[in-house]
Design a protein around this motif. Structure first.
Motif, PDB file in Angstrom:
ATOM      1  N   ILE A  39       0.812  -1.223   0.000  1.00  0.00           N
ATOM      2  CA  ILE A  39       0.000   0.000   0.000  1.00  0.00           C
ATOM      3  C   ILE A  39       0.846   1.274   0.000  1.00  0.00           C
ATOM      4  O   ILE A  39       0.534   2.207  -0.736  1.00  0.00           O
ATOM      5  N   PRO A  40       1.943   1.369   0.767  1.00  0.00           N
ATOM      6  CA  PRO A  40       2.766   2.591   0.668  1.00  0.00           C
ATOM      7  C   PRO A  40       3.334   2.800  -0.742  1.00  0.00           C
ATOM      8  O   PRO A  40       3.377   3.931  -1.233  1.00  0.00           O
ATOM      9  N   ASP A  41       3.731   1.716  -1.418  1.00  0.00           N
ATOM     10  CA  ASP A  41       4.213   1.832  -2.789  1.00  0.00           C
ATOM     11  C   ASP A  41       3.102   2.298  -3.721  1.00  0.00           C
ATOM     12  O   ASP A  41       3.329   3.090  -4.631  1.00  0.00           O
ATOM     13  N   LEU A  42       1.910   1.817  -3.473  1.00  0.00           N
ATOM     14  CA  LEU A  42       0.765   2.201  -4.288  1.00  0.00           C
ATOM     15  C   LEU A  42       0.435   3.685  -4.117  1.00  0.00           C
ATOM     16  O   LEU A  42       0.168   4.385  -5.102  1.00  0.00           O
ATOM     17  N   THR A  43       0.480   4.179  -2.895  1.00  0.00           N
ATOM     18  CA  THR A  43       0.204   5.605  -2.674  1.00  0.00           C
ATOM     19  C   THR A  43       1.298   6.477  -3.292  1.00  0.00           C
ATOM     20  O   THR A  43       1.002   7.546  -3.829  1.00  0.00           O
ATOM     21  N   ARG A  44       2.558   6.024  -3.235  1.00  0.00           N
ATOM     22  CA  ARG A  44       3.627   6.775  -3.897  1.00  0.00           C
ATOM     23  C   ARG A  44       3.407   6.824  -5.402  1.00  0.00           C
ATOM     24  O   ARG A  44       3.665   7.842  -6.047  1.00  0.00           O
ATOM     25  N   GLN A  45       2.908   5.733  -5.966  1.00  0.00           N
ATOM     26  CA  GLN A  45       2.646   5.711  -7.402  1.00  0.00           C
ATOM     27  C   GLN A  45       1.491   6.636  -7.766  1.00  0.00           C
ATOM     28  O   GLN A  45       1.506   7.272  -8.821  1.00  0.00           O
ATOM     29  N   LEU A  46       0.490   6.738  -6.915  1.00  0.00           N
ATOM     30  CA  LEU A  46      -0.608   7.681  -7.149  1.00  0.00           C
ATOM     31  C   LEU A  46      -0.080   9.119  -7.147  1.00  0.00           C
ATOM     32  O   LEU A  46      -0.502   9.947  -7.960  1.00  0.00           O
ATOM     33  N   GLU A  47       0.839   9.419  -6.227  1.00  0.00           N
ATOM     34  CA  GLU A  47       1.453  10.748  -6.207  1.00  0.00           C
ATOM     35  C   GLU A  47       2.252  10.992  -7.484  1.00  0.00           C
ATOM     36  O   GLU A  47       2.254  12.098  -8.020  1.00  0.00           O
ATOM     37  N   GLU A  48       2.914   9.961  -7.979  1.00  0.00           N
ATOM     38  CA  GLU A  48       3.692  10.099  -9.206  1.00  0.00           C
ATOM     39  C   GLU A  48       2.785  10.328 -10.418  1.00  0.00           C
ATOM     40  O   GLU A  48       3.114  11.097 -11.316  1.00  0.00           O
ATOM     41  N   ILE A  49       1.631   9.692 -10.434  1.00  0.00           N
ATOM     42  CA  ILE A  49       0.658   9.927 -11.509  1.00  0.00           C
ATOM     43  C   ILE A  49       0.190  11.378 -11.469  1.00  0.00           C
ATOM     44  O   ILE A  49       0.064  12.041 -12.504  1.00  0.00           O
ATOM     45  N   PHE A  50      -0.049  11.901 -10.262  1.00  0.00           N
ATOM     46  CA  PHE A  50      -0.442  13.304 -10.118  1.00  0.00           C
ATOM     47  C   PHE A  50       0.666  14.226 -10.638  1.00  0.00           C
ATOM     48  O   PHE A  50       0.405  15.156 -11.399  1.00  0.00           O
ATOM     49  N   ARG A  51       1.913  13.959 -10.236  1.00  0.00           N
ATOM     50  CA  ARG A  51       3.043  14.788 -10.684  1.00  0.00           C
ATOM     51  C   ARG A  51       3.158  14.786 -12.193  1.00  0.00           C
ATOM     52  O   ARG A  51       3.332  15.824 -12.820  1.00  0.00           O
TER      53      ARG A  51
END
Length: 177
Positions: free
Chosen positions: A82-94
Motif C-alpha cells: 500500500i505505501p508503494d501504491l500511494t507513492r505511485q498515485l502521487e507520481e501519476i499526479f506529478r
C-alpha cells in the motif's frame, strides 16, 4: 469480482482522482477503476493470492476508496504494498501536472507557468494552500525544468566535443592543400 481498497492519501491526490478521469461512481463514495486503465493495471500487478482474510486497517486523514475488478476471488492487495501504491498515485499526479503545464506552455509560448498550474488545480477543484502547498506544486514543475536543462547542457557539451575534431581535421586538410 468487485473489490475495494482504501488508501490514505493527501487531499490534493484524493481530489485529483475523484474529479479526474476516474470520477466518483454514481455518488457512491468511491472511485471505480477499469482494469485496462493505468490505475487498474497497477492494482492488478500488485495484487497476489492471499488465501486468508487480512485485518482491516485503520486510516486517518484523507482517504481514497478505489473499487476494482479481479476475476480471482483470493487475489488481494497485500498491506505491505500500500505505501508503494500511494507513492505511485502521487507520481501519476506529478506526471499529469507536468504534462498539463508543459503542453499549455508549448501552445501559448508563455514562460509564466504559475497561471497554468492554477488552471490545472481549477480543473480538478484543488484549492491551493488548503488542499496542498502552492510552493510545492511550483517546485514540481521547476524541478522538471531543471532536469531538462541539465540534459540539454550535457547534450550541448557532447556536441561541442564532437565538433572539435572535425574542425581540426578540416584545418589539416587546408594546410595540406
Amino acid at each position: 469480482m468487485q473489490k475495494t481498497i482504501t488508501l490514505e492519501v493527501q487531499k490534493h491526490i484524493k481530489k485529483f482522482f475523484e474529479n479526474g478521469e476516474y470520477g466518483l461512481a454514481n455518488g457512491k463514495g468511491y472511485v471505480e477503476v477499469a482494469r485496462w486503465s493505468e490505475l487498474g493495471k497497477l492494482l492488478h500487478l500488485v495484487s497476489r493470492v492471499i488465501p486468508f482474510t487480512q485485518k482491516i486497517r485503520e486510516t486517518s486523514g484523507a482517504t481514497l476508496t478505489i473499487a476494482y475488478n479481479l476475476r480471482e476471488k483470493a487475489y488481494e492487495i497485500p498491506y505491505e504494498k500500500i505505501p508503494d501504491l500511494t507513492r505511485q498515485l502521487e507520481e501519476i499526479f506529478r506526471r499529469s501536472l507536468i504534462n498539463y503545464v508543459a503542453a499549455a506552455q508549448d501552445v501559448t509560448g508563455s514562460d509564466n507557468y504559475s497561471e497554468f498550474i492554477r488552471k490545472f488545480l481549477r480543473t480538478y477543484d484543488i484549492i491551493p494552500d488548503v488542499d496542498c502547498d502552492w510552493e510545492v506544486l511550483r517546485k514540481i514543475y521547476r524541478d522538471h525544468l531543471e532536469r531538462i536543462e541539465k540534459c540539454n547542457a550535457k547534450r550541448r557539451k557532447v556536441s561541442e566535443i564532437r565538433s572539435i575534431p572535425q574542425k581540426i581535421y578540416a584545418q589539416k586538410v587546408r594546410e595540406m592543400a
